[in-house]
Design a protein around this motif. Sequence first.
Motif, mmCIF file in Angstrom:
data_model
loop_
_atom_site.group_PDB
_atom_site.id
_atom_site.type_symbol
_atom_site.label_atom_id
_atom_site.label_comp_id
_atom_site.label_asym_id
_atom_site.label_seq_id
_atom_site.Cartn_x
_atom_site.Cartn_y
_atom_site.Cartn_z
ATOM 1 N N GLN A 38 -73.584 -8.899 -11.006
ATOM 2 C CA GLN A 38 -72.802 -7.749 -11.465
ATOM 3 C C GLN A 38 -73.610 -6.886 -12.419
ATOM 4 O O GLN A 38 -73.580 -5.656 -12.342
ATOM 5 N N ASP A 39 -74.376 -7.508 -13.311
ATOM 6 C CA ASP A 39 -75.174 -6.725 -14.259
ATOM 7 C C ASP A 39 -76.317 -5.998 -13.560
ATOM 8 O O ASP A 39 -76.687 -4.885 -13.957
ATOM 9 N N ARG A 40 -76.891 -6.600 -12.530
ATOM 10 C CA ARG A 40 -77.924 -5.893 -11.755
ATOM 11 C C ARG A 40 -77.312 -4.705 -11.016
ATOM 12 O O ARG A 40 -77.917 -3.619 -10.944
ATOM 13 N N VAL A 41 -76.126 -4.911 -10.463
ATOM 14 C CA VAL A 41 -75.416 -3.822 -9.780
ATOM 15 C C VAL A 41 -75.134 -2.688 -10.756
ATOM 16 O O VAL A 41 -75.347 -1.502 -10.448
ATOM 17 N N HIS A 42 -74.639 -3.043 -11.942
ATOM 18 C CA HIS A 42 -74.337 -2.046 -12.972
ATOM 19 C C HIS A 42 -75.595 -1.274 -13.342
ATOM 20 O O HIS A 42 -75.597 -0.035 -13.409
ATOM 21 N N ALA A 43 -76.680 -2.006 -13.576
ATOM 22 C CA ALA A 43 -77.939 -1.363 -13.968
ATOM 23 C C ALA A 43 -78.467 -0.451 -12.868
ATOM 24 O O ALA A 43 -78.958 0.656 -13.143
ATOM 25 N N ALA A 44 -78.362 -0.895 -11.617
ATOM 26 C CA ALA A 44 -78.858 -0.098 -10.496
ATOM 27 C C ALA A 44 -78.108 1.225 -10.397
ATOM 28 O O ALA A 44 -78.704 2.282 -10.155
ATOM 29 N N CYS A 45 -76.795 1.183 -10.592
ATOM 30 C CA CYS A 45 -76.000 2.416 -10.528
ATOM 31 C C CYS A 45 -76.355 3.351 -11.690
ATOM 32 O O CYS A 45 -76.498 4.564 -11.506
ATOM 33 N N CYS A 46 -76.498 2.794 -12.884
ATOM 34 C CA CYS A 46 -76.809 3.621 -14.050
ATOM 35 C C CYS A 46 -78.185 4.262 -13.947
ATOM 36 O O CYS A 46 -78.370 5.429 -14.295
ATOM 37 N N LEU A 47 -79.163 3.502 -13.475
ATOM 38 C CA LEU A 47 -80.535 3.995 -13.424
ATOM 39 C C LEU A 47 -80.767 5.018 -12.311
ATOM 40 O O LEU A 47 -81.632 5.885 -12.427
ATOM 41 N N THR A 48 -80.005 4.920 -11.248
ATOM 42 C CA THR A 48 -80.223 5.795 -10.093
ATOM 43 C C THR A 48 -79.160 6.871 -9.930
ATOM 44 O O THR A 48 -79.364 7.817 -9.170
ATOM 45 N N GLY A 49 -78.024 6.721 -10.601
ATOM 46 C CA GLY A 49 -76.923 7.665 -10.410
ATOM 47 C C GLY A 49 -76.112 7.389 -9.168
ATOM 48 O O GLY A 49 -75.295 8.225 -8.757
ATOM 49 N N ALA A 50 -76.302 6.213 -8.564
ATOM 50 C CA ALA A 50 -75.572 5.867 -7.351
ATOM 51 C C ALA A 50 -74.123 5.500 -7.671
ATOM 52 O O ALA A 50 -73.804 5.065 -8.780
ATOM 53 N N ASP A 51 -73.265 5.675 -6.684
ATOM 54 C CA ASP A 51 -71.855 5.315 -6.839
ATOM 55 C C ASP A 51 -71.620 3.827 -6.607
ATOM 56 O O ASP A 51 -70.714 3.233 -7.194
ATOM 57 N N TRP A 52 -72.439 3.226 -5.750
ATOM 58 C CA TRP A 52 -72.294 1.814 -5.409
ATOM 59 C C TRP A 52 -73.666 1.170 -5.291
ATOM 60 O O TRP A 52 -74.626 1.815 -4.894
ATOM 61 N N ALA A 53 -73.728 -0.108 -5.623
ATOM 62 C CA ALA A 53 -74.943 -0.889 -5.432
ATOM 63 C C ALA A 53 -74.566 -2.236 -4.839
ATOM 64 O O ALA A 53 -73.452 -2.739 -5.059
ATOM 65 N N ALA A 54 -75.480 -2.822 -4.090
ATOM 66 C CA ALA A 54 -75.232 -4.110 -3.437
ATOM 67 C C ALA A 54 -76.249 -5.138 -3.906
ATOM 68 O O ALA A 54 -77.428 -4.827 -4.108
ATOM 69 N N ASP A 55 -75.790 -6.363 -4.061
ATOM 70 C CA ASP A 55 -76.633 -7.454 -4.516
ATOM 71 C C ASP A 55 -76.158 -8.722 -3.799
ATOM 72 O O ASP A 55 -75.143 -8.709 -3.092
ATOM 73 N N CYS A 56 -76.894 -9.805 -3.999
ATOM 74 C CA CYS A 56 -76.462 -11.095 -3.458
ATOM 75 C C CYS A 56 -77.137 -12.199 -4.251
ATOM 76 O O CYS A 56 -78.114 -11.972 -4.973
ATOM 77 N N TYR A 57 -76.606 -13.401 -4.137
ATOM 78 C CA TYR A 57 -77.260 -14.563 -4.725
ATOM 79 C C TYR A 57 -76.966 -15.774 -3.855
ATOM 80 O O TYR A 57 -75.998 -15.803 -3.099
ATOM 81 N N THR A 58 -77.841 -16.766 -3.957
ATOM 82 C CA THR A 58 -77.711 -17.989 -3.180
ATOM 83 C C THR A 58 -77.616 -19.179 -4.121
ATOM 84 O O THR A 58 -78.409 -19.301 -5.065
ATOM 85 N N ASP A 59 -76.625 -20.025 -3.882
ATOM 86 C CA ASP A 59 -76.505 -21.257 -4.651
ATOM 87 C C ASP A 59 -76.299 -22.416 -3.687
ATOM 88 O O ASP A 59 -76.518 -22.273 -2.482
ATOM 89 N N ASP A 60 -75.876 -23.556 -4.200
ATOM 90 C CA ASP A 60 -75.707 -24.739 -3.358
ATOM 91 C C ASP A 60 -74.657 -24.541 -2.270
ATOM 92 O O ASP A 60 -74.669 -25.234 -1.252
ATOM 93 N N GLU A 61 -73.750 -23.601 -2.471
ATOM 94 C CA GLU A 61 -72.674 -23.372 -1.515
ATOM 95 C C GLU A 61 -73.017 -22.321 -0.474
ATOM 96 O O GLU A 61 -72.290 -22.144 0.494
ATOM 97 N N GLY A 62 -74.105 -21.584 -0.676
ATOM 98 C CA GLY A 62 -74.498 -20.570 0.297
ATOM 99 C C GLY A 62 -74.733 -19.219 -0.340
ATOM 100 O O GLY A 62 -74.999 -19.116 -1.537
ATOM 101 N N VAL A 63 -74.596 -18.171 0.490
ATOM 102 C CA VAL A 63 -74.875 -16.799 0.051
ATOM 103 C C VAL A 63 -73.583 -16.105 -0.366
ATOM 104 O O VAL A 63 -72.568 -16.193 0.337
ATOM 105 N N THR A 64 -73.625 -15.413 -1.490
ATOM 106 C CA THR A 64 -72.496 -14.611 -1.953
ATOM 107 C C THR A 64 -72.947 -13.169 -2.079
ATOM 108 O O THR A 64 -73.983 -12.878 -2.677
ATOM 109 N N LEU A 65 -72.174 -12.253 -1.502
ATOM 110 C CA LEU A 65 -72.474 -10.821 -1.554
ATOM 111 C C LEU A 65 -71.685 -10.168 -2.677
ATOM 112 O O LEU A 65 -70.525 -10.520 -2.918
ATOM 113 N N VAL A 66 -72.315 -9.212 -3.344
ATOM 114 C CA VAL A 66 -71.684 -8.506 -4.451
ATOM 115 C C VAL A 66 -71.924 -7.009 -4.266
ATOM 116 O O VAL A 66 -73.067 -6.568 -4.177
#
Length: 273
Positions: free
Chosen positions: A154-182
């Motif tokens: 969420q913080d990477r998404v927030h930073a990406a929007c602030c730095l670029t002026g974008a309305d939306w940003a997409a990220d993901c992470y992988t843990d023991d349970e699999g891939v989660t999209l943000v």
Amino acid sequence: MEQKEFRLLRFFAEDKTARENAIQDFVQAGKLEAMVREKNDETLLLLTSRLDSDSAGKVLLDRCVELEQQACGGALYATEDKSLFTALIEAMHRKDMLFVAADTEICQLLNEPLSRVENAGAVYDFGACSCDHAKNGGKIRAAGEGKTPLAAAQDRVHAACCLTGADWAADCYTDDEGVTLVVGNQNGCWVYAMQDDQRPVLWVADLLRRAALGCQQALGVLWVQADTVAQLQPHRSGYAMRTLSLSFLTVLLIAGISWVLAGWFVGVPGGML
């Protein structure tokens, strides 16, 4: 053979029962033929009129499209031969919005299919201003350091929007349970825990498309407010519900406690094809 009126409808992650029920009466009455193909959470539905009159068939099919839109909402992404990626770019253009990738994995997923979509570069930076930028990329990565996976995303998404002026940003992470999209912005994020047999590139495209259009997200997608994201770490077992704000859950919890306490006092028991 006589050519009949037809419509081609494309869905992603729709409520299949609602889709079938929307036109069931016409099919059972013999007025309509419906052919379905499903793959990777996408559905291709070909509706063909069985009425003798072309004009009556057109009216029937137009009504069927309306019924499917009412039943499936944002899951119906096209009524012609169009990919989900094209639908994403068109949605961003329609709403005059921009989106970026907050990490290189999302960038690698999206760049190839979106490079084949006309005018994609007008609403998507292909990583040039965000995760692949010499300065912005480092700042975006640093924003998520030392935090839980969801809070970091969420913080990477927030930073990406602030730095670029974008309305939306997409990220993901992988843990023991699999891939989660943000997918989100400074206000919060849509979160989806992928199943093993699902394709992340399709889901992130759909999350972005529906976010731009303001449509209800697919079953299993959760909205998390930015000020509560650090308190929640999602698990796949908890994703069998529709979009639900964490703040709303808090309200329900408080209401439930109040009800129990009251009971004590008064003695009441408590682009597939």
